[in-house]
Write an enzyme that holds these catalytic residues in place. Sequence first.
Site, PDB file in Angstrom:
ATOM      1  CE1 TYR A 155      -3.222 -10.760   2.483  1.00  0.00           C
ATOM      2  CE2 TYR A 155      -3.876 -11.275   0.130  1.00  0.00           C
ATOM      3  CZ  TYR A 155      -3.306 -10.599   0.918  1.00  0.00           C
ATOM      4  OH  TYR A 155      -2.864  -9.232   0.602  1.00  0.00           O
ATOM      5  CG  ASN A 209      -5.262   1.622   5.846  1.00  0.00           C
ATOM      6  OD1 ASN A 209      -5.355   0.757   7.193  1.00  0.00           O
ATOM      7  ND2 ASN A 209      -6.015   2.399   5.815  1.00  0.00           N
ATOM      8  CB  ILE A 210      -2.700  -4.089   2.460  1.00  0.00           C
ATOM      9  CG1 ILE A 210      -4.041  -4.925   2.920  1.00  0.00           C
ATOM     10  CG2 ILE A 210      -1.565  -4.097   3.707  1.00  0.00           C
ATOM     11  CD1 ILE A 210      -3.814  -6.318   2.870  1.00  0.00           C
ATOM     12  CG  HIS A 225       1.798  -2.755   7.378  1.00  0.00           C
ATOM     13  ND1 HIS A 225       0.889  -2.205   8.328  1.00  0.00           N
ATOM     14  CD2 HIS A 225       2.965  -2.670   7.946  1.00  0.00           C
ATOM     15  CE1 HIS A 225       1.575  -1.945   9.451  1.00  0.00           C
ATOM     16  NE2 HIS A 225       2.650  -2.210   9.263  1.00  0.00           N
TER      17      HIS A 225
END
Length: 244
Positions: A57, A85-86, A102
């Site tokens: 991540y 989108n994060i 998200h």
Amino acid sequence: MTQVLYITGAGVSAESGIPTFRGEDGYWTIGSKNYTPQQMATRAMYEHNPGQFLQWYYHRFVTYRHHGPNPVHHWLADKTLITQNIDGLDGKAGNPDYIAIHGRLDEVTYYHQQGEEVARFKAPWDEVDESALEASLLALFKIGRSGPKLNESLKPYVLLFDEYYTELYQISRAQRLMQNADKMVFMGTSFSVNITNMALEIARSNDIAIEIVDPQPAHVLHARSHYHRMTAQQYIETYGAVDT
């Protein structure tokens, strides 16, 4: 006044230097030595192999945390917006009330059972020691040898493949925005995730017009669809003065 809902995907952030999901260097194209991205980005991996999960991540997402918004994000800053989108770029561009359906790269939560109420707070990415990456991440996320502990360990505020939409991700508010829209504009998305399919189904049921902005748009089954075969940047340059 026409209620326009914008729903954005990875294509909108591409011009900020952030990879799309399925491109040559996309988030879901590059995995780890032993696992595919679809295996890595799961709650199961976080629970059973948190060191691998957090390192992957960190490399695939966190390294882009200082990238800035592009003109599309700024144009969307005063729009009703749901983004897949994060990266948090819509917030950096000044949108005060967008839905990050998200999750967000710059926040974490306590590890909790899905559906429970839980606080969100700033992620500790700037405290990571990259010379001892795995050990540093595990320590910062309060994860010991036995794995994550409920309501004690930290978890990235991100919806994983084996998780579902909850109120943590504002799913009810997102559905209300879809139901109340007069038009939906999909920008830079491949329609390969649940939230776009949900929006499309509501558009069909309510006879809501949709626009799809993408150089290679996914074709959908909806009679009131209009396609713009262009980038989001080209779209705002062409139609930016008005909501089409």
